[in-house]
Design an enzyme around this catalytic site. Sequence first.
Site, mmCIF file in Angstrom:
data_model
loop_
_atom_site.group_PDB
_atom_site.id
_atom_site.type_symbol
_atom_site.label_atom_id
_atom_site.label_comp_id
_atom_site.label_asym_id
_atom_site.label_seq_id
_atom_site.Cartn_x
_atom_site.Cartn_y
_atom_site.Cartn_z
ATOM 1 C CG HIS A 99 -1.937 -1.085 1.223
ATOM 2 N ND1 HIS A 99 -2.854 -1.281 2.226
ATOM 3 C CD2 HIS A 99 -2.200 -2.054 0.300
ATOM 4 C CE1 HIS A 99 -3.633 -2.312 1.937
ATOM 5 N NE2 HIS A 99 -3.241 -2.812 0.774
HETATM 6 C C1 LIG Z 1 0.652 -7.715 -3.277
HETATM 7 C C2 LIG Z 1 -0.333 -6.587 -3.160
HETATM 8 C C3 LIG Z 1 -1.577 -6.828 -2.609
HETATM 9 C C4 LIG Z 1 -2.488 -5.785 -2.514
HETATM 10 N N1 LIG Z 1 -3.734 -6.069 -2.045
HETATM 11 C C5 LIG Z 1 -4.665 -5.098 -2.037
HETATM 12 C C6 LIG Z 1 -5.990 -5.398 -1.671
HETATM 13 O O1 LIG Z 1 -6.326 -6.545 -1.368
HETATM 14 N N2 LIG Z 1 -6.905 -4.393 -1.677
HETATM 15 C C7 LIG Z 1 -6.559 -3.119 -2.006
HETATM 16 O O2 LIG Z 1 -7.430 -2.229 -1.955
HETATM 17 N N3 LIG Z 1 -5.296 -2.802 -2.359
HETATM 18 C C8 LIG Z 1 -4.357 -3.771 -2.423
HETATM 19 N N4 LIG Z 1 -3.104 -3.482 -2.838
HETATM 20 C C9 LIG Z 1 -2.773 -2.094 -3.188
HETATM 21 C C10 LIG Z 1 -3.463 -1.551 -4.439
HETATM 22 O O3 LIG Z 1 -3.655 -2.541 -5.405
HETATM 23 C C11 LIG Z 1 -2.625 -0.393 -4.996
HETATM 24 O O4 LIG Z 1 -2.507 0.596 -3.985
HETATM 25 C C12 LIG Z 1 -3.215 0.264 -6.214
HETATM 26 O O5 LIG Z 1 -3.551 -0.682 -7.196
HETATM 27 C C13 LIG Z 1 -2.209 1.273 -6.777
HETATM 28 O O6 LIG Z 1 -2.826 2.059 -7.769
HETATM 29 P P1 LIG Z 1 -2.003 3.196 -8.532
HETATM 30 O O7 LIG Z 1 -2.874 3.699 -9.608
HETATM 31 O O8 LIG Z 1 -1.478 4.171 -7.546
HETATM 32 O O9 LIG Z 1 -0.743 2.474 -9.134
HETATM 33 P P2 LIG Z 1 -0.665 1.170 -10.044
HETATM 34 O O10 LIG Z 1 -1.944 0.432 -10.018
HETATM 35 O O11 LIG Z 1 0.562 0.480 -9.623
HETATM 36 O O12 LIG Z 1 -0.517 1.758 -11.509
HETATM 37 C C14 LIG Z 1 0.647 2.304 -12.028
HETATM 38 C C15 LIG Z 1 0.780 1.819 -13.459
HETATM 39 O O13 LIG Z 1 1.741 2.612 -14.116
HETATM 40 C C16 LIG Z 1 2.558 1.778 -14.912
HETATM 41 N N5 LIG Z 1 3.829 2.450 -15.097
HETATM 42 C C17 LIG Z 1 4.734 2.755 -14.146
HETATM 43 N N6 LIG Z 1 5.797 3.369 -14.684
HETATM 44 C C18 LIG Z 1 5.548 3.470 -16.005
HETATM 45 C C19 LIG Z 1 6.278 3.998 -17.091
HETATM 46 N N7 LIG Z 1 7.464 4.568 -16.913
HETATM 47 N N8 LIG Z 1 5.733 3.925 -18.327
HETATM 48 C C20 LIG Z 1 4.511 3.351 -18.530
HETATM 49 N N9 LIG Z 1 3.789 2.830 -17.523
HETATM 50 C C21 LIG Z 1 4.298 2.884 -16.274
HETATM 51 C C22 LIG Z 1 2.668 0.512 -14.081
HETATM 52 O O14 LIG Z 1 3.101 -0.575 -14.858
HETATM 53 C C23 LIG Z 1 1.262 0.379 -13.541
HETATM 54 O O15 LIG Z 1 0.446 -0.355 -14.424
HETATM 55 C C24 LIG Z 1 -2.145 -4.474 -2.939
HETATM 56 C C25 LIG Z 1 -0.883 -4.251 -3.474
HETATM 57 C C26 LIG Z 1 0.006 -5.285 -3.591
HETATM 58 C C27 LIG Z 1 1.357 -5.005 -4.180
#
Ligand SMILES: Cc1cc2nc3c(=O)[nH]c(=O)nc-3n(C[C@H](O)[C@H](O)[C@H](O)COP(=O)(O)OP(=O)(O)OC[C@H]3O[C@@H](n4cnc5c(N)ncnc54)[C@H](O)[C@@H]3O)c2cc1C
Length: 601
Positions: A534
């Site tokens: 998280h």
């Molecule tokens: C193992 C695990 C279990 C989890 N379990 C839960 C759960 O049960 N419930 C819950 O609510 N949350 C859970 N989480 C947390 C939750 O899933 C994340 O907080 C959330 O998905 C993050 O969203 P985001 O949009 O911030 O980033 P992300 O979803 O990580 O999106 C970022 C995206 O940007 C892309 N990206 C990054 N850099 C670049 C680049 N230079 N060029 C192109 N693309 C790029 C990445 O590949 C990714 O697809 C969990 C996380 C993990 C790791």
Amino acid sequence: QNLLNDFRRFFGASDVRDTANFRKSYDFVVVGAGSGGCVVANRLSENPEWSVLLLEAGDDENFLTDVPLIASLQTITSYNWGYKSERLATACLGLIDGRCNMPRGKALGGTSVINFLLYTRGTKQDFDQWAELGNPGWGYDQVLPYFIKSENCTKCREIDGKYHGKSGYLSVEHPGYESPLVKRFIKSGEELGYKNNDPSAPYGLGFSKVLATMRNGMRCSASKAFLKPILHRTNLHVSIKTRVTKILIDPSTKQAYGVQFWKNRRKFTVLATKEVVLSAGSINSPHLLMLSGVGPRDDLTRVGIPLLQNLKVGYNLQDHMAMSALVFFVNESITVSDRGVQNPVDIFNYVFNGRGPYTIPGGAEALAFVQTKYAKIGGYPDIELVLGAGALNGDVYGSLRSLLGIPRSLFERVYAPHAYKPAFSIAPVLMRPKSRGRVVIKDGNPLHWPKLIPNYFENEEDVKTMVEGIKMARWSSSASVFCSSAITITQSRHFQKYNITMITTPFPGCETVPFGSDEYWACAVRHVATTLGHQVGTCKMGPPSDPDAVVDERLRVYGIKGLRVVDGSIMPNVVAGHTNAVIMMIGEKASDMIKQEWARK
Ligand SMILES: Cc1cc2nc3c(=O)[nH]c(=O)nc-3n(C[C@H](O)[C@H](O)[C@H](O)COP(=O)(O)OP(=O)(O)OC[C@H]3O[C@@H](n4cnc5c(N)ncnc54)[C@H](O)[C@@H]3O)c2cc1C
């Protein structure tokens, strides 16, 4: 049908029209198709007048990522960026190489493709606090409509209906299986004085069955929810396996005007005539900002990147640490293990009915939001307890161990002797950590990882709170060192039938501390506690008066025009809950703000 489509994707087929011929410019370029980015790409492309380009480094999902129970398996695939922290003096001491795994999703759908699917939203106090910190519009009453807008919870049973949506893109449901542990866990909570209530309603504390981001027993990632249904929109271009390396910012006007990226070994530049939206997640968004000249002056000078805007990018890293290493043995085969779910009945039930143990999200069956003696605000949880249908001893194939970074030697010593015993787990999670970490740029090469210094448990109170959480979770025998004044969950009369026992082999590194004492649990926390994934806070939202703020309350990067951050990194404080739904809410709210602003222009 969905499973069949996913199966096709496993062998390279994809229903994503992967753009390789880019227009010279788009109205909006969204970087990263994760929980935040997918929502933004969907909502902005609702306007047929606007062109939107969504760039994602990872690949499309496949049928294995769909199966909720095997969520931990995804972190040993290329769907995980595979980040690891620097060595810390305060945490992960007993894990592989003394470093903490910091998994992040690299897929269409981002981290929602590798996460454990648990659907929670944080508490009312979390958002009211965001607003009090100088972020108008982010109080609970203002964010609630966006949670509801995203959600489709038509199949949910044990919920408080007025706080849930029924027509959103994101499917939320209960797992199609429940072990006998769940009811006993919830009853034990009632014995401790906690209600059995809906964690998405604004009650703060309570015990409940899990809700999961699932559709008919299969993962409903951000991509499945928000992208797949709208791929027919011709004004939305999606490009996967595309690595953005820089946001282009005019040094004289400080206007963001496009992005640079690599695809198929070719370098591209695409312009954004309205805005660049950075949704690359809490590690990559700050990294990309720094690579583009927005970040701490000293760090950018050190790595030779010309400074465009001096901001505390990468600071304020917060995360939820969990103690997933606790194992509670029971005297009946009511739990779930690697070997147990190999039987054809469970496989058949999942494939053809979308039901059975394979639908348990990451193995988690129930949640409790509780308070320890260190909680200062009434009704505001400082610990979450996650009931797992299985435990580490049953992880004979090693996917959970790999996710956590548990060394083979530790597994062999502590868990392997009990590999065939039925067991469950209760993982205490630190909800309101005081420790703060950093993402630091290492050099100017965009393909090199940044340094990750999460500083878990640097603040002693974080350890003490975790120890209290463990004491609430763990077995307590009235005649032993385990005694605590609180009635513990597994000691309650509801669990007595199972004659619960625990592993008493100390964790390596903690052998000299009296087993079961507070000092022992503190040592265990520092050695084997792991992140729930998280990570948030590294592009902090805050008012102009906040020296640590990177974006304002409309998520615009301070000092740079045409550049917004929309992902977990903007949270000023991590919420007391799981982060996926919160980030989708952020995506919904940001999209509305963008639409309003451009409607005025
Ligand atoms: C193992 C695990 C279990 C989890 N379990 C839960 C759960 O049960 N419930 C819950 O609510 N949350 C859970 N989480 C947390 C939750 O899933 C994340 O907080 C959330 O998905 C993050 O969203 P985001 O949009 O911030 O980033 P992300 O979803 O990580 O999106 C970022 C995206 O940007 C892309 N990206 C990054 N850099 C670049 C680049 N230079 N060029 C192109 N693309 C790029 C990445 O590949 C990714 O697809 C969990 C996380 C993990 C790791």
